[in-house]
Design a protein around this motif. Structure first.
Motif, short mmCIF file in Angstrom:
data_model
loop_
_atom_site.label_atom_id
_atom_site.label_comp_id
_atom_site.label_asym_id
_atom_site.label_seq_id
_atom_site.Cartn_x
_atom_site.Cartn_y
_atom_site.Cartn_z
N ARG A 272 0.81 -1.23 0.00
CA ARG A 272 0.00 0.00 0.00
C ARG A 272 0.83 1.28 0.00
O ARG A 272 0.30 2.36 0.21
N ASN A 273 2.15 1.15 -0.24
CA ASN A 273 2.97 2.35 -0.42
C ASN A 273 2.91 2.85 -1.86
O ASN A 273 3.63 3.78 -2.23
N LEU A 274 2.06 2.22 -2.67
CA LEU A 274 1.86 2.62 -4.06
C LEU A 274 0.38 2.89 -4.27
O LEU A 274 -0.47 2.06 -3.95
N ALA A 275 0.07 4.06 -4.83
CA ALA A 275 -1.31 4.42 -5.18
C ALA A 275 -1.41 4.52 -6.70
O ALA A 275 -0.54 5.10 -7.35
N VAL A 276 -2.47 3.95 -7.26
CA VAL A 276 -2.69 3.98 -8.70
C VAL A 276 -4.00 4.71 -8.99
O VAL A 276 -5.04 4.35 -8.44
N THR A 277 -3.92 5.71 -9.84
CA THR A 277 -5.11 6.44 -10.29
C THR A 277 -5.23 6.28 -11.80
O THR A 277 -4.28 6.57 -12.54
N VAL A 278 -6.37 5.78 -12.25
CA VAL A 278 -6.63 5.61 -13.68
C VAL A 278 -7.54 6.74 -14.14
O VAL A 278 -8.63 6.91 -13.60
N ALA A 279 -7.10 7.51 -15.12
CA ALA A 279 -7.86 8.65 -15.62
C ALA A 279 -8.52 8.29 -16.94
O ALA A 279 -7.82 7.91 -17.90
#
Length: 351
Positions: A272-279
């Motif tokens: 959870r030290n990585l966040a992914v946002t898909v636009a």
């Protein structure tokens, strides 16, 4: 025909390089272990320009290369990645000319077989190459590919990492390009077993764990390929045990999304030290998240800008940008407006 020698010169340095018949001058210089100015190696960016002493000694390989439009008018400059030499000659360079001194693998030619290909959606395909000889490469680097019957070289970033002993397999993902001869070649038939010529590895958009802090990655479409490799490497090296990572991935809509499972797996591996946002650029998502990834409407660099304004990056933040040229250029402008320096921005721009 015999090989010829080109003398590469700057105000402070001079190097002699043997060039094979029909070989791009840039490739010959990189094979010789020289750290030359380049970005795309494929005629797009205009970075590898040089001025020949004798224009008649130069053999143009792709006179219509887009990067040629970035050369100053009337000065007779060439792109080294799209020029060979007919006989021994000299070139004046406008960037660095030195020997590579780090642990980067010296690029060279090899051959490979296309071992698998798999459509990810209507216009994106993944494929693997089985190399004749293993090679070492850094996450974020790319190679140039050439297939029989198609003129020129195409640059593609690997989605995979490479162990200390090297890799015999390279994995890629590419988007179908209208009028693109390589993508037409790949998309219109089963190419498993076909032979491919490879040059590389090349590229500098790599993680520098000794100095990099948090990681921000902005990718459009198949530009996610090199980003996946960089993040995978950051997790494998333990960089994201102490640092934070953010990926902003731009696609048109839910149907065009790919690598959903692979991105979700990276989130889990990073604890959870990585966040992914898909636009989504063309439609409003019907939910706000999927498999631990956020979904949002908007152009990817604008979505990233909003996030950076909420949490300003530090001087140690490393930013990776990859995708079509307009997206990359928009992201570069945005990142500078957010206070990031060019030294913090590592990019892979393609047409």
């Amino acid at each position: 025909m015999m090989n010829s020698v080109v003398t590469l010169k700057t105000k402070r340095s001079e190097k002699h390089v043997e060039v094979r018949v029909g070989e791009p001058i840039l490739f010959a210089g990189l094979r010789a272990g020289l750290d030359l100015p380049y970005e795309c190696c494929s005629g797009t960016c205009g970075t590898c320009q040089a001025s020949p002493v004798d224009a008649e000694a130069i053999e143009p390989l792709w006179p219509e290369a887009p990067g040629g439009g970035l050369l100053p008018d009337g000065e007779g400059r060439i792109l080294m990645c799209q020029s060979a030499i007919r006989n021994t000659t000299e070139l004046k360079l406008f960037g660095r000319l030195r020997e590579i001194t780090d642990d980067t693998t010296t690029p060279d030619y090899t051959s490979a077989s296309l071992s698998s290909q798999c459509p990810l959606n209507d216009d994106v395909i993944a494929f693997d190459l089985a190399l004749d000889h293993p090679t070492r490469f850094k996450a974020g680097q790319f190679v140039l590919l050439q297939v029989p019957g198609l003129a020129g070289w195409r640059a593609y970033s690997m989605t995979s990492c490479c162990g200390d002993g090297g890799s015999i397999r390279l994995s890629f993902v590419i988007k179908k390009l209208d009028g693109g001869s390589f993508s037409d070649w790949l998309f219109t038939s089963n190419r498993v077993g076909e032979r491919v010529r490879v040059f590389g590895p090349v590229g500098r958009a790599c993680l520098q764990p000794e100095s990099d802090g948090n990681i921000i990655a902005i990718a459009g479409g198949s530009g996610i390929a090199g980003i996946m490799s960089v993040i995978d490497d950051a997790i494998t090296q333990g960089h994201l045990n102490q640092k934070q990572g953010q990926i902003f991935f731009g696609v048109r809509n839910r149907q065009a999304m790919f690598f959903e499972e692979e991105l979700a797996e990276l989130v889990v591996r990073a604890n959870r030290n990585l966040a992914v946002t898909v636009a989504f650029s063309d439609e409003i998502p019907d939910s706000s998240d999927i498999r631990g990834m956020s979904l949002i409407f908007g152009n990817v660099h604008e979505v990233a800008k909003t996030a950076l304004q909420d949490t300003p990056p530090s001087l140690e933040t490393a930013v990776f940008v990859a995708g079509p040229a307009p997206m990359v250029e928009g992201a570069q402008t945005m990142l500078r407006e957010c206070g990031l320096s060019d030294a913090q921005i590592r990019y892979d721009k393609f047409n």
